[in-house]
Write a protein that holds these residues in place. Structure first.
Motif, short mmCIF file in Angstrom:
data_model
loop_
_atom_site.label_atom_id
_atom_site.label_comp_id
_atom_site.label_asym_id
_atom_site.label_seq_id
_atom_site.Cartn_x
_atom_site.Cartn_y
_atom_site.Cartn_z
N LYS A 149 35.10 39.01 47.27
CA LYS A 149 36.14 39.94 47.74
C LYS A 149 35.63 41.38 47.71
O LYS A 149 35.12 41.83 46.68
CB LYS A 149 37.39 39.82 46.87
N ILE A 150 35.83 42.08 48.83
CA ILE A 150 35.43 43.49 48.92
C ILE A 150 36.63 44.31 49.37
O ILE A 150 37.35 43.93 50.29
CB ILE A 150 34.27 43.69 49.90
N ALA A 151 36.83 45.46 48.70
CA ALA A 151 37.90 46.39 49.07
C ALA A 151 37.30 47.55 49.85
O ALA A 151 36.25 48.09 49.48
CB ALA A 151 38.61 46.91 47.83
N ILE A 152 37.96 47.94 50.93
CA ILE A 152 37.55 49.10 51.71
C ILE A 152 38.71 50.10 51.72
O ILE A 152 39.84 49.74 52.06
CB ILE A 152 37.15 48.69 53.14
N VAL A 153 38.42 51.32 51.32
CA VAL A 153 39.45 52.34 51.18
C VAL A 153 39.38 53.27 52.39
O VAL A 153 38.42 54.00 52.59
CB VAL A 153 39.25 53.14 49.88
N GLY A 154 40.45 53.25 53.20
CA GLY A 154 40.45 53.98 54.46
C GLY A 154 40.25 53.03 55.62
O GLY A 154 39.74 51.91 55.44
N SER A 155 40.66 53.46 56.83
CA SER A 155 40.52 52.56 57.98
C SER A 155 39.99 53.28 59.21
O SER A 155 40.29 52.88 60.34
CB SER A 155 41.86 51.88 58.30
N GLY A 156 39.21 54.33 59.00
CA GLY A 156 38.59 55.04 60.11
C GLY A 156 37.32 54.33 60.58
O GLY A 156 37.07 53.17 60.22
N PRO A 157 36.49 55.00 61.37
CA PRO A 157 35.31 54.35 61.95
C PRO A 157 34.31 53.80 60.93
O PRO A 157 33.76 52.72 61.13
CB PRO A 157 34.69 55.44 62.82
N ALA A 158 34.07 54.52 59.83
CA ALA A 158 33.15 54.01 58.81
C ALA A 158 33.70 52.73 58.21
O ALA A 158 32.98 51.74 58.02
CB ALA A 158 32.91 55.06 57.73
N GLU A 231 39.79 45.34 38.66
CA GLU A 231 40.61 44.49 37.78
C GLU A 231 41.36 43.43 38.58
O GLU A 231 41.67 42.35 38.06
CB GLU A 231 41.60 45.36 37.00
N GLU A 232 41.63 43.72 39.84
CA GLU A 232 42.35 42.77 40.71
C GLU A 232 41.44 41.74 41.35
O GLU A 232 41.89 40.91 42.15
CB GLU A 232 43.12 43.54 41.78
N GLY A 233 40.15 41.79 41.02
CA GLY A 233 39.24 40.75 41.50
C GLY A 233 38.28 41.16 42.59
O GLY A 233 37.47 40.34 43.05
N PHE A 234 38.33 42.41 43.05
CA PHE A 234 37.35 42.86 44.05
C PHE A 234 36.01 43.09 43.36
O PHE A 234 35.94 43.66 42.26
CB PHE A 234 37.83 44.14 44.72
N GLU A 235 34.94 42.66 44.01
CA GLU A 235 33.61 42.75 43.41
C GLU A 235 32.83 43.98 43.88
O GLU A 235 31.82 44.34 43.27
CB GLU A 235 32.82 41.48 43.71
N ALA A 236 33.26 44.59 44.95
CA ALA A 236 32.64 45.82 45.44
C ALA A 236 33.70 46.62 46.19
O ALA A 236 34.68 46.06 46.71
CB ALA A 236 31.46 45.51 46.37
N VAL A 237 33.51 47.93 46.22
CA VAL A 237 34.44 48.84 46.89
C VAL A 237 33.66 49.79 47.79
O VAL A 237 32.65 50.35 47.36
CB VAL A 237 35.27 49.65 45.87
N PHE A 238 34.13 49.94 49.02
CA PHE A 238 33.54 50.94 49.93
C PHE A 238 34.60 52.00 50.20
O PHE A 238 35.69 51.69 50.69
CB PHE A 238 33.11 50.29 51.24
N ILE A 239 34.30 53.25 49.84
CA ILE A 239 35.24 54.35 50.03
C ILE A 239 34.93 55.08 51.33
O ILE A 239 33.82 55.59 51.51
CB ILE A 239 35.19 55.33 48.85
N ALA A 240 35.90 55.11 52.23
CA ALA A 240 35.72 55.76 53.53
C ALA A 240 37.00 56.50 53.89
O ALA A 240 37.63 56.23 54.91
CB ALA A 240 35.36 54.73 54.60
N THR A 241 37.38 57.42 53.02
CA THR A 241 38.67 58.10 53.16
C THR A 241 38.63 59.30 54.09
O THR A 241 39.65 59.93 54.35
CB THR A 241 39.20 58.53 51.79
#
Length: 475
Positions: A149-158, A231-241
């Motif tokens: 599971k991967i979390a991505i923060v933001g929904s723009g082009p990146a 803590e919710e189970g995501f193993e990596a996070v990509f920040i694209a805010t």
């Protein structure tokens, strides 16, 4: 089709883009550029010399195989060209419209040495539109599910480019968006007449069809912190805010009514459809018959002033403290603005906003400038001309001088490194941050830049996240 010689190809002129009449389009929000027909596209594609070493690719931040996709267009294999494009570019219909090709791929084009470069961006747009309109956006084959599971923060082009690549790799991808619609700057910042929102929605639907989940109205940093995502189970996070915190002029009177940041003005019009008020219930200042001044010289300033004109402004002006030569806006946007009746007030700097007794803007005090020595940006520094102050009547003003990073992530993630501007510090080869498992890219790293550069960062991060998930102990 008969194969043309190099000499014959060089004789073909660059094909003009069909577009709306300026005096009609400055009153509507329909797209200005109408796009190539298939015949125009094939003719333009034949101008490509099919260089043995296509240097145009060096100018593309995501490395699109330009020579190959244009060759397929020239041969009439448009769907093949679309497939080739999407090997490297997740949003070709978007990039074909808003990327500054004249400074990137087209600037490297060999044909442009002795004439006008091949219209790479217009061909990219044509191919993407052809596929979407005739067949729908075709999705690639997805790898076997990994359960990661991967979390991505933001929904723009990146974010969208990263999400697509990770979903294709078989991962479970969740994109968190603070607003009520997906797309980031593509939906709130760029007007409908430059980028129709149906195109962004089609690309988002394609991502949903390969398993990307979008959670809206979620402000990471408030709703959940980065640590809570793990803590919710995501193993990596990509920040694209992105860079969504507007800069202001910091001059007297800037808090008067009818003075907007470009962010607020464009968000109200683009995302919340204020131009259709009262059908949509987000109001914006009634520009009808009024005078509007936009301060700035970039693409956002052009978007704002052209939007004001479409909202009925009798006079809509760009006020810029340098000369037109130093303006960072795309030449096409400046050209379109002039055609639409926008006034350009160059070498002029605002000193003070002046209001009436009820707190509404009435005028702006301006000062003439002249260009001195170059500053850190390489552009000549504007220097005030003493005694040149004057007042300009104005009913509404928009400040479009750039944006910084929103401080929410910084305030809630103290163990991650940021620079003095509040941008996230990353390893440029991998986009990894100082915090394990966290990657970042786009304007939150670079400051305000282009859609294609943000997409390139998203793809780089996706590759690095794949490697990270294979062996987290080495990172």
């Amino acid at each position: 089709m008969t194969e043309l010689t190099k000499k014959e190809r060089m004789k073909i002129p660059r094909q003009p883009m069909p577009e709306q009449d300026p005096q009609m389009r400055n009153k509507n929000f329909t797209e200005v550029n109408l796009g190539f027909t298939e015949e125009l596209a094939q003719l333009e594609a034949q101008r490509c010399l099919q260089c043995p070493k296509p240097v145009c690719i060096e100018g593309c931040p995501v490395g699109v195989q330009i020579k190959s996709f244009i060759d397929l267009v020239a041969k009439g294999d448009i769907l093949g060209a679309a497939a080739k494009l999407k090997e490297d570019n997740a949003l070709p219909a978007v990039c074909g419209r808003v990327c500054p090709q004249e400074e990137q791929c087209e600037a490297k084009c060999v044909v442009g040495v002795k004439g006008e470069s091949v219209a790479i961006g217009r061909l990219e747009r044509f191919v993407a539109d052809y596929e979407r309109e005739k067949f729908g956006i075709r999705t690639p084959k997805i790898a076997e599910k990994t359960g990661r599971k991967i979390a991505i923060v933001g929904s723009g082009p990146a974010a969208l480019s990263c999400a697509g690549d990770l979903a294709i790799s078989g991962h479970d991808v969740v994109v968190f968006e603070a607003l009520h619609e997906v797309g980031g700057v593509l939906v709130y910042g760029i007007p409908e007449f430059r980028l129709p929102k149906e195109i962004v929605r089609a690309e988002v639907s394609a991502l949903e069809s390969i398993g990307v989940e979008f959670r809206l109205n979620t402000v990471i940093g408030f709703t959940d912190t980065i640590d809570e995502l793990f803590e919710e189970g995501f193993e990596a996070v990509f920040i694209a805010t992105g860079a969504g915190l507007p800069y202001f002029l910091n001059i007297p009177g800037e808090n008067l009514n009818s003075i907007y940041s470009a962010n607020e003005f464009l968000t109200r019009v683009n995302l919340m459809k204020a131009y259709k008020f009262p059908e949509y219930d987000t109001p914006v200042f009634d520009c009808s018959g009024k005078s509007v001044a936009v301060f700035g010289g970039g693409n956002t300033a052009m978007d704002a002033v052209r939007t004001a004109k479409r909202l009925g402004a009798e006079k809509a002006a760009i006020i810029y403290r340098r000369s037109e030569k130093e303006m960072p806006a795309r030449l096409e946007e400046v050209h379109h603005a002039k055609e639409e009746g926008i006034e350009f007030v160059m070498l002029t700097n605002p000193l003070e906003f002046i209001g009436d007794e009820k707190g509404w803007l009435q005028a702006v005090k301006l000062q003439k400038m002249e260009l001195g020595e170059p500053d850190a940006s390489g552009r000549r520094r504007p220097v005030p001309i003493q005694g040149s102050e004057y007042e300009m009547p104005v009913d509404m003003a928009v400040i479009a001088i750039g944006n910084g990073s929103n401080p929410i992530i910084q305030q809630t993630t103290p163990d991650m490194n940021f620079n003095k501007w509040g941008n996230i510090v990353v390893d440029q080869e991998t986009m990894k941050t100082s915090k394990k498992g966290v990657f970042a890219g786009g304007d939150i790293v670079t400051g305000g830049a282009t859609v294609i550069l943000a997409m390139g960062a998203g793809r780089t991060a996706a590759r690095a996240i794949n490697q990270y998930l294979q062996n987290t102990s080495e990172w």
